[in-house]
Enzyme design. Structure first.
Site, PDB file in Angstrom:
ATOM      1  N   GLY A 437      19.712  45.519  86.051  1.00  0.00           N
ATOM      2  CA  GLY A 437      20.329  46.701  86.679  1.00  0.00           C
ATOM      3  C   GLY A 437      21.227  46.412  87.847  1.00  0.00           C
ATOM      4  CE1 TYR A 517       8.064  39.172 101.607  1.00  0.00           C
ATOM      5  CE2 TYR A 517       7.900  41.153 100.282  1.00  0.00           C
ATOM      6  CZ  TYR A 517       8.610  40.043 100.697  1.00  0.00           C
ATOM      7  OH  TYR A 517       9.863  39.826 100.190  1.00  0.00           O
ATOM      8  CG  ASP A 604      14.059  50.219  86.516  1.00  0.00           C
ATOM      9  OD1 ASP A 604      14.110  49.789  85.362  1.00  0.00           O
ATOM     10  OD2 ASP A 604      14.854  49.897  87.410  1.00  0.00           O
ATOM     11  CG  HIS A 700      11.470  37.286  92.956  1.00  0.00           C
ATOM     12  ND1 HIS A 700      11.059  37.549  91.668  1.00  0.00           N
ATOM     13  CD2 HIS A 700      11.602  38.487  93.564  1.00  0.00           C
ATOM     14  CE1 HIS A 700      10.943  38.861  91.518  1.00  0.00           C
ATOM     15  NE2 HIS A 700      11.265  39.447  92.644  1.00  0.00           N
TER      16      HIS A 700
END
Length: 764
Positions: A437, A517, A604, A700
């Site tokens: 996307g 995080y 999604d 990532h």
């Protein structure tokens, strides 16, 4: 009357810690600079609680990265790959474990129960050597004491620490982590002894795993651990804190019979049945820390309702043994409402962030002690009443539509017939290629969006800049010879916020940041009222993008369950009702995209798995309404329109039947870090007839996989999946990557698909 806070956000009201951390990591500031920001933040938090009148103020809930990692550091449980040689653990080793470094990867990160926070998973084994290696807890206790604040040091309890760990690389998968209990308790004893010597009178152990389904063997570990710590703890008051769900009856029995423990903390917001357990038998002479103020949402507490709950509990445990508390740490909510200058006053009156919740806890404690602040309670009651009756909250039409009686909302024909009809129209090669996307969001692109929002450029200039960006992305994909294209999402800031801003019933904050995080924070939208879609949201951009190419262009939407799970959700109706409302709004968008000539539409559901309740008994109900919500979005479109969904990696194995039940035509899955786990589902004979694209490389990481590596991955997938249903795609959106990484990686991905197509053709 006493009051207590389980824990507090550490990022700071304006994300001061985030910026200090990132500056330090980039080498732009020193360790001393970082420590100064942290010291100031801690001092202001302790002072704020002390000024509010809180009696039991937590320390050691601050963290430079994560509280579980802090425990790993305290125990000296550093995996070998970080070449730590002993001594006090400093920033170097600590941040290497959290983030990796030039030579070794980081430790695994996973979700903290069912929140959107992520912790660093300890890696343990029979050879892990434990030693007291971080004096953070004692140092922070002394630091607060020097400021005149006597705090309650907080630790992750020893049993939860082990239950949240995983066997290190090379250790048997079935290694019994609880067998390490006798190895970690000596370190806990050393810390306790130091705290006693420093003058601590209370200590808090967080044992949130007590809210999970635990077998007798695991429950026995709690009894063993706290019996073993008994002599070390003598002379201290000990609080064991639980949160996020009801504590099951057996666990409640185990917990309340621990003789070394003085006090028990329960989440009475998510754990409504725990109140009954307390009424039917609470040990005499023990303290009850009653978590009545919600630590996981941003709504002002209904003080009158909480007060009556507290009064009922007071009758059971006694006046001097009841302490008013938060349901869990306030780190899961935004920091301070004071910094919200843009929210209108009506909505603002319905909210309470962490700083306001501290005041609520204290006000409830004072009211119980007969010092009720009548004006404060009256203002709260008025805000509650305004929220109940506000026309902004209730929309009759939406309520009627979302009642959804009777229909299962399925598409008329089955998936294999639909795929045939779609293939006739789309005419795709075998192993079709696509992306998820988003394309890289360049500095220039962010600047254009920022200037448009600040009204520095006209709408015309903005639209033309975005069109130009889409055109670049389309050209690039055509050059790479990708089969199904995307427009790259240059107009979007965030996959939930972008939709929320265009739906009614949503509000947005300026500083409502919550830690996800490390230094990463998210700013969840607030769903305060009935949700509807006043106007098309994405049709203009999708149509524009489709007009630039003859290849299929995917429409791109975020699904209802993900919008729900990544927002602060209204607490005045069941979550599933809100989810159905969002689903109906997305359904209108899907139908408008189809009418505009878009033949492939992706919805999604990145966060479907995240909403799974902690208890197995509640899974079926959640999955049922979550999957139903997804089906509502596309139940009335033509067979020839292809519906895709994308899911971020999460143990699919246990929910694979629900995923099949979503009845999407094609599902793409973030999977490259855990190929084997996902493919094993299909190896075990689960029949899957829809299209599927398990990510073929990890976005990532900046590394660029070779054609051979990707081809090898595809072959592994073909060993368990049919050729005619497999798609080839990266495992997630590309927005965080650079074009210098994206181009070569996608080039290799397309080459790998073509290579295997050729091999398949010649094999025929």
């Amino acid at each position: 009357m006493a009051s207590h806070i389980v824990g507090y956000p550490r990022m700071g009201p304006k994300r001061e810690l985030k910026f200090a951390l990132e500056s330090f990591w980039d080498g732009k500031s020193t360790a001393e600079d970082l420590e100064k920001v942290a010291t100031d933040l801690r001092a202001s938090i302790w002072k704020q609680m002390a000024d509010a009148g809180i009696k039991y103020i937590p320390s050691n809930t601050f963290s430079y990265y994560d509280q579980v990692l802090d425990t790993t550091a305290m125990l000296g449980a550093v995996p070998e790959r970080y070449s730590w040689t002993g001594g006090e653990i400093g920033f170097d080793t600590y941040f290497s474990m959290a983030r990796g470094n030039a030579t070794v990867p980081a430790m695994e990160m996973t979700k903290w129960f069912d929140t959107n926070y992520h912790f660093i998973v300890p890696e343990l084994g029979p050879n892990t050597k434990f030693s007291y290696s971080s004096h953070k807890a004692v140092n922070e206790y002394k630091e607060a004491k020097a400021l005149g604040v006597d705090t309650v040091p907080v630790f992750i309890g020893p049993v939860s620490y082990l239950l949240l760990s995983k066997p290190a690389k090379g250790v048997e998968k079935g290694f019994p982590l609880l067998s390490l209990l006798s190895s970690i308790l000596p370190v806990y004893k050393e810390v306790i002894a130091e705290l006693k010597a420093a003058g601590a009178s209370w200590i808090q152990f967080d044992e949130p795993t007590l809210a999970l389904d635990l077998d007798a063997h695991k429950l026995a570990a709690f009894s063993a651990a706290y019996t073993e710590l008994e002599s070390a703890l003598s002379g201290l008051n000990v609080l064991v804190e639980t949160y996020f769900a009801d504590v099951p009856a057996e666990s409640f029995k185990t917990l309340t019979s621990l003789s070394s423990v003085t006090a028990y903390g329960f989440d009475l917001v998510r754990g409504t049945q725990t109140v009954e357990l307390i009424k039917s038998g609470f040990p005499a002479g023990k303290y009850l820390f009653a978590g009545v103020v919600d630590g996981r949402n941003i709504w002002a507490d209904d003080l009158a309702a909480s007060l009556s709950t507290l009064q009922a509990l007071e009758a059971v445990v006694g006046k001097d043994k009841l302490v008013v508390s938060t349901s869990c740490s306030l780190m899961h909510t935004a920091v301070d409402l004071v910094n919200e200058t843009k929210l209108d006053s009506e909505i603002k009156s319905w909210l309470a962030f962490a700083a306001q919740k501290v005041v609520e806890v204290d006000a409830l404690a004072k009211a119980l002690a007969g010092q009720k602040d009548e004006a404060y309670f009256a203002a709260n009651a008025a805000a509650q009443a305004s929220r109940r009756s506000s026309p902004r909250v209730t929309n009759e039409e939406v309520q009627k539509a979302a009642a959804l009686k009777g229909s299962d909302h399925r598409r008329a024909t089955n998936v294999s017939a639909r795929l045939d009809a779609q293939q006739k129209k789309l005419n795709l090669p075998v192993l079709p290629t696509t992306t998820i996307g988003s394309f890289p969001q360049t500095v220039e692109l962010r600047r254009v969006r920022r200037e448009y929002k600040a009204k520095k450029i006209s709408e015309e200039e903005y639209v033309s800049a975005i069109k130009e960006e889409i055109s670049k992305v389309v050209k690039l994909q055509e050059e790479l010879d990708i089969d199904v294209l995307v427009h790259g999402e240059p107009e979007r800031n965030d996959m939930v916020e972008y939709f929320g801003e265009q739906l009614s019933g949503f509000a947005f904050t300026a500083n409502g940041w919550v830690q996800s995080y490390g230094s990463r924070c998210v700013k969840p939208p607030i769903i305060y009222g009935d949700v509807s879609r006043p106007n098309p949201m994405t049709v203009f951009w999708s149509k524009t993008a489709q007009s630039m190419t003859s290849r299929p262009m995917k429409g791109m939407l975020t699904g209802p369950v993900t919008i729900l799970n990544w927002s602060f959700v209204r607490n005045d109706q069941p979550r599933f009702e809100t989810c159905y409302q969002i689903a109906l709004a997305i359904k209108k968008e899907v139908e408008d995209l189809e009418a505009a000539g878009i033949q492939v539409i992706q919805i999604d559901e990145a966060a479907l798995r995240e909403g799974l309740p902690l208890r197995k008994a509640e899974h079926a109900f959640y999955l049922d309404w979550a999957v139903h919500s997804f089906r509502i979005t596309n139940c009335e479109i033509k067979d020839t329109t292809q519906i895709h969904t994308h899911m971020c990696y999460s143990n699919f194995n246990d929910i694979i039947h629900s995923i099949i039940n979503m009845d999407a035509d094609v599902i793409t899955i973030e999977n490259s870090r855990s190929d084997e786990k996902l493919l094993s589902v299909f190896r075990e004979g689960v029949k899957y007839g829809a299209g599927i694209g398990p990510g073929v490389y990890d976005i990532h990481s900046p590394r660029i996989p070779s054609t051979e590596e990707i081809a090898d991955r595809i072959n592994k997938m073909l060993a368990v999946l049919d050729t005619n249903i497999l798609w080839v795609n990266p495992d997630c959106g590309l927005k965080t990557r650079k074009y210098t990484e994206v181009k070569p990686a996608l080039t290799n991905m397309v080459s790998a698909a073509k290579l295997i197509r050729t091999q398949l053709a010649s094999a025929k």
